[in-house]
Design a protein around this motif. Structure first.
Motif, short mmCIF file in Angstrom:
data_model
loop_
_atom_site.label_atom_id
_atom_site.label_comp_id
_atom_site.label_asym_id
_atom_site.label_seq_id
_atom_site.Cartn_x
_atom_site.Cartn_y
_atom_site.Cartn_z
N ALA A 143 -37.71 2.53 -83.00
CA ALA A 143 -38.49 1.49 -83.68
C ALA A 143 -37.61 0.70 -84.65
CB ALA A 143 -39.66 2.13 -84.42
N ARG A 144 -36.73 1.38 -85.36
CA ARG A 144 -35.89 0.68 -86.33
C ARG A 144 -34.90 -0.25 -85.64
NH1 ARG A 144 -35.93 -2.26 -90.13
NH2 ARG A 144 -34.40 -2.10 -91.83
N LEU A 145 -34.35 0.18 -84.53
CA LEU A 145 -33.42 -0.69 -83.80
C LEU A 145 -34.13 -1.93 -83.27
CD1 LEU A 145 -31.26 1.95 -81.89
CD2 LEU A 145 -30.47 0.38 -83.67
N ARG A 146 -35.38 -1.76 -82.81
CA ARG A 146 -36.13 -2.93 -82.33
C ARG A 146 -36.34 -3.94 -83.45
NH1 ARG A 146 -37.88 -3.38 -77.45
NH2 ARG A 146 -38.33 -1.59 -76.09
N SER A 147 -36.56 -3.44 -84.68
CA SER A 147 -36.80 -4.35 -85.79
C SER A 147 -35.52 -5.04 -86.26
CB SER A 147 -37.43 -3.60 -86.96
OG SER A 147 -36.50 -2.71 -87.56
N LEU A 148 -34.37 -4.41 -86.02
CA LEU A 148 -33.09 -4.96 -86.50
C LEU A 148 -32.46 -5.93 -85.52
CD1 LEU A 148 -31.46 -1.72 -87.98
CD2 LEU A 148 -32.34 -3.67 -89.28
N LEU A 149 -32.80 -5.81 -84.23
CA LEU A 149 -32.12 -6.59 -83.21
C LEU A 149 -33.03 -7.67 -82.65
CD1 LEU A 149 -30.33 -3.66 -81.38
CD2 LEU A 149 -29.20 -5.52 -82.60
N PRO A 150 -32.45 -8.80 -82.28
CA PRO A 150 -33.25 -9.88 -81.70
C PRO A 150 -33.66 -9.55 -80.27
CG PRO A 150 -30.93 -10.45 -81.60
CD PRO A 150 -31.02 -9.15 -82.36
#
Length: 685
Positions: free
Chosen positions: A510-517
């Motif tokens: 979830a955190r990677l999805r929020s950080l990456l376009p």
């Protein structure tokens, strides 16, 4: 020769007796200065030696010592009468050495007259190690034995020349599949460190570093494919492959037995007879033609290159197999650039003494820092305690041992090294290159017991590791390539095969999805995280993150693996993937940076496989790590890398600082649980 071959096939003495009778007649009929005398004498000596060894195995009265003394007489004649650069002389030298060693093990003394004519065993051992045409592994073994014997008897400096020769010979023995190479390397696990220690006592610090570089990580330098270079070359260049096979057969006529086998680990080839003698033999003609370029005299720090070895280098370059096998690293040209962005510290462990060898950008030669508080025995003992704590113990008992280990590392290694470095700030970069048992221990996390804030390696430096200085140099060259990874590869691959068993994985996801376009993240989860899809995806992504289970196989590190949905992704699998322009890997799994037990300095691990598959930076773990702290550390690293103002989105150059800060933060969260964070390591740029 036919009778000897029958003996080899059947083991029946009658064939050997007939062979000896026929060869005795051949020797008696040979002209004193004729070309066949030396070859026939060598063959007769081998046959007599074989009959003596047959007697050792048989029940009853035992071997006939007369056979052994006669064998020595005939082998000595072959040794004296054969031309120095001939195949006969190479065979006779090796055979005489083997028989001489066996004779010295007998209780009765040598006949005085024979003893006077024989060269000393030490002289013969050194000659064996420097004679092209003798099996390369026999040369390697004898050079090592000679060096260790001299070092133990007279001090390390006395073993310098012979141990340096052994280091030079080691890469020449590595031709074949990766598993075969591992067997050879397991026979010489401490060679480079011991040679470096001898070089230090001889006053040559620069050569010590060169020997460490030449004798370590050979498996990756020589061979990054599961299939042998020979197999690949046969497909691409069959004629060149056949030529290399012929030359290699002359370089290494040997049989190798795996480490730990009941038989002798390194033996000369069983059939050591000359066969057809004289210049009419086409093999002999090839030997003379190739050996015509033999370099004169043995160098002080290594053996000569025979014509076969020069031919091998030429063929190796033409075949596109990378750097020539026998090229030695030069400190100023190949290694010193590793220190351009911060000091590089080799920590060498040897049975005589332990030292740090420090390379700096502003100094032409590495500096030697003796570490008197560090011993090889202590390294083994502390490494064993740490492994047991991290793999078998839990709770307070485990944490107590981890704190003891960090304190010991601080006192014996880290504190003296950091004092010598005089780093300008806590954000100064440095690289560790540990050897021996230290490769299993967290130097980057060393801290004194009860230390306050600011007194530990993480507080005083940003630490990374490198398998060798040369690999650090090549990783930086790839990083600085202005072309970089193409735009379609500048994205992160997230592999999560078992999300239901690793609950913290969902938070990382979830955190990677929020950080990456959108388009910046590819997720292979559950059944999609299968061997074929992951292998293909790795070739299309510059960044990769594995959030899964991993298994370390200490006895066969090539089979250590990441657990995917369908089948394991092994060290060998990773090394085979053509991942050009890969930049950053994060292996959030257990023991991904831990290697095997037999070849510590070869650095055979999942992390190593990525680094030698052209990843410039890899974060891994030395030992098992818990799920929740792993997720927090990964989150902190990615937030630092992907949200820093003024930096491109995919920029891994700050990953060492990001990991250091994440570990310090986890230490603050759980000060009584160093095992939760000390295993995370940063390799590369």
């Amino acid at each position: 020769m036919t009778e000897h071959a029958r003996f080899k096939d059947t083991g029946e003495r009658r064939h050997l007796d007939t062979c000896i009778d026929l060869l005795g007649r051949a020797v008696s009929r040979s002209l004193p200065g004729g070309p066949r005398l030396a070859a026939s004498s060598n063959n007769l000596g081998v046959a007599l030696f074989d009959r003596y060894k047959l007697g050792q195995k048989a029940a009853g009265s035992g071997p006939d010592p007369g056979d052994l003394d006669q064998a020595l007489e005939h082998l000595l004649r072959a040794y004296r009468k054969s031309p120095p650069d001939s195949p006969t002389h190479a065979r006779a030298t090796g055979n005489l050495f083997d028989a001489y060693q066996t004779r010295l093990d007998r209780p009765e003394p040598l006949p005085d007259e024979l003893e006077r004519r024989l060269p000393s065993l030490r002289k013969l051992r050194r000659e064996v190690s420097r004679t092209p045409g003798i099996a390369v592994q026999v040369r390697l073994r004898t050079a090592y034995e000679s060096g260790r014997s001299a070092a133990d008897a007279q001090g390390p400096a006395a073993g310098y020349r012979d141990l340096a020769t052994a280091v030079e010979l080691l890469p020449r023995a590595l031709w074949g599949a990766r598993e075969q190479m591992l067997e050879v390397l397991a026979d010489h696990p401490r060679l480079a460190s011991e040679a470096a220690a001898c070089a230090l006592d001889a006053g040559d610090t620069t050569r010590a570093v060169e020997l460490l570089e030449h004798g370590r990580a050979n498996l990756w330098m020589r061979h990054t494919k599961t299939r042998s270079p020979r197999e690949e070359l046969r497909e691409r260049q069959p004629r060149r492959a056949r030529r290399m096979d012929r030359v290699h057969a002359m370089l290494e006529p040997r049989i190798h037995f795996p480490a730990g086998s009941a038989r002798s680990r390194v033996t000369p080839q069983d059939v050591r007879m000359e066969g057809l003698a004289g210049d009419s033999n086409p093999v002999v003609r090839v030997y003379h033609r190739l050996n015509a370029g033999l370099r004169g005299g043995a160098a002080a720090d290594g053996p000569p290159l025979s014509g076969f070895e020069q031919q091998w280098e030429k063929l190796s370059r033409g075949a596109g197999l990378g750097a020539p096998v026998f090229t030695k690293p030069d400190y100023g040209t190949h290694l010193k650039p590793a220190a351009d962005e911060g000091p590089v510290v080799y920590v060498n462990v040897s049975p005589w003494h332990c030292d740090a060898l420090i390379a700096r950008r502003d100094r032409d030669e590495p500096a030697r820092l003796p570490l008197p508080g560090l011993t090889a025995e202590d390294c083994r003992n502390w490494a064993e305690r740490y492994v047991v704590a991290m793999t078998e113990l839990t709770g307070a008992e485990r944490e107590e041992i981890v704190r003891d280990v960090l304190d010991w590392l601080w006192r014996t290694v880290a504190e003296p090294v950091l004092n010598a470095l005089e780093l300008s700030s806590g954000n100064s970069r440095m690289w560790w290159v540990p050897t021996g048992p230290l490769t299993t221990l967290p130097l980057h996390a060393a801290a004194p017991r009860g230390a306050g804030e600011g007194t530990s390696v993480p507080d005083l430096a940003i630490s990374s590791y490198a398998p060798t200085m040369h690999r650090l140099v090549t990783a930086r060259k790839a990083r600085d390539d202005t072309r970089g990874a193409p735009a379609h590869r500048r994205r992160l691959l997230l592999v999560t095969p078992e999300t239901e068993h690793l609950p913290a994985t969902a938070r990382t996801h979830a955190r990677l999805r929020s950080l990456l376009p959108p388009g910046g993240l590819t997720v292979l989860a559950g059944p999609e995280a299968c061997h074929g899809r992951v292998g293909a995806a790795l070739q299309e992504h510059a960044w990769a993150h594995f959030d899964c289970h991993a298994v370390q196989d200490p006895d066969d590190p090539l089979q250590s693996h990441l657990s995917l949905h369908d089948r394991p992704l092994t060290v060998s699998d990773l090394a085979d993937l053509p991942m050009a322009q890969a930049e950053f890997g994060f292996l959030a799994a257990c023991a991904t940076a831990a290697g095997g037990a037999l070849v510590l300095d070869e650095w055979i691990s999942l992390t190593a496989a990525l680094m030698y598959s052209e990843f410039q930076t890899v974060i891994g773990t030395l030992w098992p790590v818990p799920d929740a702290p792993t997720a927090r550390i990964a989150r902190d690293v990615y937030e630092r890398l992907l949200t820093s103002p003024g930096r491109p989105l995919f920029d891994h150059t700050g990953s060492a600082a990001a990991l250091r800060d994440a570990l310090v933060a986890e230490r603050a969260r759980r000060p009584d649980h160093p095992s939760a964070w000390a295993s995370f390591v940063h390799y590369g740029v």
